[in-house]
Design a protein around this motif. Structure first.
Motif, PDB file in Angstrom:
ATOM      1  N   PRO A   7      47.419  25.612  38.475  1.00 13.62           N
ATOM      2  CA  PRO A   7      48.345  25.961  37.397  1.00 13.62           C
ATOM      3  C   PRO A   7      48.917  24.697  36.764  1.00 13.62           C
ATOM      4  CG  PRO A   7      49.435  26.237  39.506  1.00 13.62           C
ATOM      5  CD  PRO A   7      48.000  25.906  39.815  1.00 13.62           C
ATOM      6  N   LEU A   8      49.223  24.772  35.481  1.00 20.06           N
ATOM      7  CA  LEU A   8      49.711  23.601  34.758  1.00 20.06           C
ATOM      8  C   LEU A   8      51.226  23.606  34.584  1.00 20.06           C
ATOM      9  CD1 LEU A   8      46.949  23.327  32.012  1.00 20.06           C
ATOM     10  CD2 LEU A   8      47.253  21.889  34.028  1.00 20.06           C
ATOM     11  N   ARG A   9      51.949  24.100  35.554  1.00 17.46           N
ATOM     12  CA  ARG A   9      53.399  24.151  35.423  1.00 17.46           C
ATOM     13  C   ARG A   9      54.031  22.760  35.474  1.00 17.46           C
ATOM     14  NH1 ARG A   9      55.175  29.252  35.456  1.00 17.46           N
ATOM     15  NH2 ARG A   9      53.833  30.851  36.338  1.00 17.46           N
ATOM     16  N   GLY A  10      53.227  21.770  35.853  1.00 15.40           N
ATOM     17  CA  GLY A  10      53.771  20.424  35.912  1.00 15.40           C
ATOM     18  C   GLY A  10      53.912  19.769  34.548  1.00 15.40           C
ATOM     19  N   LEU A  11      53.422  20.396  33.493  1.00 18.11           N
ATOM     20  CA  LEU A  11      53.526  19.808  32.169  1.00 18.11           C
ATOM     21  C   LEU A  11      54.952  19.875  31.652  1.00 18.11           C
ATOM     22  CD1 LEU A  11      50.377  21.191  30.318  1.00 18.11           C
ATOM     23  CD2 LEU A  11      50.729  18.894  31.187  1.00 18.11           C
ATOM     24  N   SER A  12      55.396  18.760  31.053  1.00 14.79           N
ATOM     25  CA  SER A  12      56.691  18.773  30.395  1.00 14.79           C
ATOM     26  C   SER A  12      56.563  19.472  29.044  1.00 14.79           C
ATOM     27  CB  SER A  12      57.187  17.345  30.184  1.00 14.79           C
ATOM     28  OG  SER A  12      56.375  16.685  29.222  1.00 14.79           O
ATOM     29  N   ALA A  13      57.688  19.748  28.405  1.00 21.86           N
ATOM     30  CA  ALA A  13      57.655  20.408  27.091  1.00 21.86           C
ATOM     31  C   ALA A  13      56.931  19.546  26.068  1.00 21.86           C
ATOM     32  CB  ALA A  13      59.081  20.708  26.632  1.00 21.86           C
ATOM     33  N   ASP A  14      57.178  18.230  26.108  1.00 25.50           N
ATOM     34  CA  ASP A  14      56.520  17.338  25.158  1.00 25.50           C
ATOM     35  C   ASP A  14      55.019  17.281  25.410  1.00 25.50           C
ATOM     36  OD1 ASP A  14      58.863  16.784  23.883  1.00 25.50           O
ATOM     37  OD2 ASP A  14      59.213  14.867  24.902  1.00 25.50           O
ATOM     38  N   GLU A  15      54.618  17.266  26.686  1.00 23.65           N
ATOM     39  CA  GLU A  15      53.192  17.232  27.005  1.00 23.65           C
ATOM     40  C   GLU A  15      52.495  18.506  26.543  1.00 23.65           C
ATOM     41  OE1 GLU A  15      53.370  14.448  31.042  1.00 23.65           O
ATOM     42  OE2 GLU A  15      53.597  16.618  31.170  1.00 23.65           O
ATOM     43  N   ALA A  16      53.137  19.644  26.751  1.00 23.82           N
ATOM     44  CA  ALA A  16      52.563  20.911  26.290  1.00 23.82           C
ATOM     45  C   ALA A  16      52.472  20.940  24.771  1.00 23.82           C
ATOM     46  CB  ALA A  16      53.398  22.081  26.796  1.00 23.82           C
ATOM     47  N   SER A  17      53.514  20.457  24.088  1.00 21.95           N
ATOM     48  CA  SER A  17      53.505  20.437  22.617  1.00 21.95           C
ATOM     49  C   SER A  17      52.371  19.565  22.094  1.00 21.95           C
ATOM     50  CB  SER A  17      54.846  19.915  22.091  1.00 21.95           C
ATOM     51  OG  SER A  17      55.890  20.798  22.441  1.00 21.95           O
ATOM     52  N   ALA A  18      52.122  18.438  22.769  1.00 24.28           N
ATOM     53  CA  ALA A  18      51.048  17.545  22.332  1.00 24.28           C
ATOM     54  C   ALA A  18      49.694  18.231  22.397  1.00 24.28           C
ATOM     55  CB  ALA A  18      51.029  16.280  23.193  1.00 24.28           C
ATOM     56  N   LEU A  19      49.522  19.145  23.350  1.00 17.65           N
ATOM     57  CA  LEU A  19      48.252  19.850  23.499  1.00 17.65           C
ATOM     58  C   LEU A  19      48.142  21.058  22.570  1.00 17.65           C
ATOM     59  CD1 LEU A  19      47.978  19.770  27.394  1.00 17.65           C
ATOM     60  CD2 LEU A  19      46.666  18.399  25.765  1.00 17.65           C
ATOM     61  N   LEU A  20      49.263  21.510  22.033  1.00 19.82           N
ATOM     62  CA  LEU A  20      49.262  22.725  21.222  1.00 19.82           C
ATOM     63  C   LEU A  20      49.419  22.468  19.728  1.00 19.82           C
ATOM     64  CD1 LEU A  20      51.601  24.960  23.443  1.00 19.82           C
ATOM     65  CD2 LEU A  20      49.109  25.056  23.306  1.00 19.82           C
ATOM     66  N   VAL A  21      49.882  21.294  19.340  1.00 12.27           N
ATOM     67  CA  VAL A  21      50.285  21.077  17.959  1.00 12.27           C
ATOM     68  C   VAL A  21      49.117  21.156  16.978  1.00 12.27           C
ATOM     69  CG1 VAL A  21      50.021  18.563  18.075  1.00 12.27           C
ATOM     70  CG2 VAL A  21      51.656  19.558  16.466  1.00 12.27           C
ATOM     71  N   LEU A  22      47.879  20.824  17.433  1.00 11.21           N
ATOM     72  CA  LEU A  22      46.751  20.783  16.510  1.00 11.21           C
ATOM     73  C   LEU A  22      46.032  22.121  16.366  1.00 11.21           C
ATOM     74  CD1 LEU A  22      45.068  17.365  17.342  1.00 11.21           C
ATOM     75  CD2 LEU A  22      46.337  17.978  15.292  1.00 11.21           C
ATOM     76  N   GLY A  23      46.377  23.104  17.164  1.00  9.93           N
ATOM     77  CA  GLY A  23      45.614  24.345  17.105  1.00  9.93           C
ATOM     78  C   GLY A  23      44.192  24.093  17.570  1.00  9.93           C
ATOM     79  N   VAL A  24      43.221  24.596  16.822  1.00 16.51           N
ATOM     80  CA  VAL A  24      41.808  24.370  17.146  1.00 16.51           C
ATOM     81  C   VAL A  24      41.187  23.593  15.991  1.00 16.51           C
ATOM     82  CG1 VAL A  24      39.591  25.438  17.675  1.00 16.51           C
ATOM     83  CG2 VAL A  24      41.709  26.515  18.466  1.00 16.51           C
ATOM     84  N   PRO A  25      41.075  22.259  16.106  1.00 17.72           N
ATOM     85  CA  PRO A  25      40.489  21.473  15.016  1.00 17.72           C
ATOM     86  C   PRO A  25      39.061  21.902  14.721  1.00 17.72           C
ATOM     87  CG  PRO A  25      41.586  20.053  16.620  1.00 17.72           C
ATOM     88  CD  PRO A  25      41.526  21.425  17.222  1.00 17.72           C
ATOM     89  N   ALA A  26      38.630  21.693  13.464  1.00 13.06           N
ATOM     90  CA  ALA A  26      37.278  22.077  13.059  1.00 13.06           C
ATOM     91  C   ALA A  26      36.222  21.355  13.886  1.00 13.06           C
ATOM     92  CB  ALA A  26      37.082  21.774  11.578  1.00 13.06           C
ATOM     93  N   ALA A  27      36.502  20.100  14.262  1.00 14.90           N
ATOM     94  CA  ALA A  27      35.526  19.344  15.052  1.00 14.90           C
ATOM     95  C   ALA A  27      35.276  20.019  16.391  1.00 14.90           C
ATOM     96  CB  ALA A  27      36.019  17.913  15.265  1.00 14.90           C
ATOM     97  N   VAL A  28      36.316  20.565  17.009  1.00 14.78           N
ATOM     98  CA  VAL A  28      36.162  21.256  18.285  1.00 14.78           C
ATOM     99  C   VAL A  28      35.349  22.535  18.085  1.00 14.78           C
ATOM    100  CG1 VAL A  28      37.382  22.386  20.179  1.00 14.78           C
ATOM    101  CG2 VAL A  28      38.284  20.285  19.203  1.00 14.78           C
ATOM    102  N   ALA A  29      35.589  23.231  16.987  1.00 12.62           N
ATOM    103  CA  ALA A  29      34.828  24.443  16.696  1.00 12.62           C
ATOM    104  C   ALA A  29      33.351  24.123  16.511  1.00 12.62           C
ATOM    105  CB  ALA A  29      35.386  25.123  15.444  1.00 12.62           C
ATOM    106  N   GLU A  30      33.044  23.004  15.830  1.00 15.38           N
ATOM    107  CA  GLU A  30      31.647  22.619  15.632  1.00 15.38           C
ATOM    108  C   GLU A  30      30.960  22.301  16.951  1.00 15.38           C
ATOM    109  OE1 GLU A  30      31.461  20.668  11.184  1.00 15.38           O
ATOM    110  OE2 GLU A  30      32.071  19.375  12.842  1.00 15.38           O
TER     111      GLU A  30
END
Length: 325
Positions: A68-91
């Motif tokens: 489980p990723l409960r060790g993530l801080s709020a800032d760390e979680a935000s950094a992983l969520l702020v971009l959504g799903v970039p087009a490059a990842v979809a490709e």
């Protein structure tokens, strides 16, 4: 901090499976003894890390365990969520996987609902006025890169050149201004990695054989060095010309940002407002073709061969569109 290192250790095992203790120590920049102490601490905390000695041994998580990723801080979680799903990842074929991971991060980091919410930052990587290149084999290349599997690659360097087939070891993928490139070893006689434009890949079949990444290979460092060498190696023709204020203002839009240093080095304006500037083109035909559209707003001073080509282009236009009066 030790807590961060413990989380990193578990995530490494979760992502890569069985790893030797020495490999873990190298990744975490600690000693092998410290790795075993950390594993003991994880086992005490209920994280089932299995170890086995011997040539075929290693360290791995018990099958079915997910950390489980409960060790993530709020800032760390935000950094992983702020971009959504970039087009490059979809490709790359990872859109669903990334969206699912973001939902889990949102929940386990205290986000609550399980929905990461709307993306707050959007990456639009391709340059203006350039269409998206078709890359049907990109997901297969990405999978081979992750799994470190050799590839039988079909490739065509240009429309007028025959297709070639070779076996390569894919080291990484690079997205340059919306265009994908594969970096792979095994294709050059000197042993150095080679670069393939993914849009020109005609086939990609992963083989059963795996490979070991070259020791110390860094994808970003390689790309920076290769890009610099590529720019220097490209054929160049320097064209010295006089240009009107209107032409100078339009040069960045027509020729792109690389023209700006040349504009900064342009000479002083003459009585008509024209300034002398030196531009670089791939070859003489490209220079004449691209400058012809400026008509009388530019005057090529040298080389003479480009002046000759411009005159020939003007005559061809007059022959194509004769005066009706």
């Amino acid at each position: 901090m030790r807590a961060d290192r413990l989380v990193s250790l578990v995530l490494l095992l979760q992502a890569r499976g069985r790893l030797p203790a020495r490999a873990l120590a190298a990744e975490l920049e600690v000693s092998v003894r410290t790795v075993y102490r950390d594993i003991a601490a994880l086992n005490t905390a209920g994280v089932p890390v299995v170890t086995e000695s011997g040539p075929n041994g290693g360290c791995w998580l018990l099958d079915g365990y997910r950390f489980p990723l409960r060790g993530l801080s709020a800032d760390e979680a935000s950094a992983l969520l702020v971009l959504g799903v970039p087009a490059a990842v979809a490709e790359l074929g990872l859109a669903d996987a990334l969206a699912a991971a973001q939902r889990k991060i949102s929940v386990t980091s205290g986000g609550g609902s399980g929905s990461p919410g709307p993306a707050l930052v959007h990456l639009d990587m391709p340059r203006w006025f350039h269409g998206a290149e078709q890359v049907p084999h990109l997901p297969a290349l990405a999978s081979a890169v992750r799994e470190r599997r050799q590839l039988r690659l079909g490739y065509r360097r240009g429309d007028d050149r025959p297709e070639t087939t070779r076996v390569v070891s894919p080291l990484g993928l690079v997205n340059k201004a919306g265009v994908w490139y594969l970096v792979a070893s095994g294709a050059e006689r000197d042993g150095d990695p080679a670069v393939f434009r993914v849009g020109r890949v005609t086939s990609a079949r992963a083989l059963a054989d795996t490979f070991a990444r070259p020791s110390g290979f860094d994808l970003a460092a390689f790309w920076a060095q290769w890009s610099a060498s590529f720019q220097v190696s490209r054929p160049k023709v320097e064209v010295r010309l006089r240009a009107s204020p209107g032409a100078l203002a339009a040069f960045p839009e027509v020729f792109g940002d690389p023209v700006r240093p040349a504009l900064s080095a342009a000479g002083p304006a003459d009585a008509a407002g024209f300034r002398e500037v030196t531009l670089t083109f791939e070859h003489e035909t490209a220079a004449a073709t691209r400058l012809a559209g400026f008509g009388g707003q530019v005057e090529v001073l040298s080389p003479a061969s480009v002046r000759v080509r411009l005159v020939a282009t003007a005559r061809e236009l007059l022959d194509r569109y004769p005066s009706s009066t």
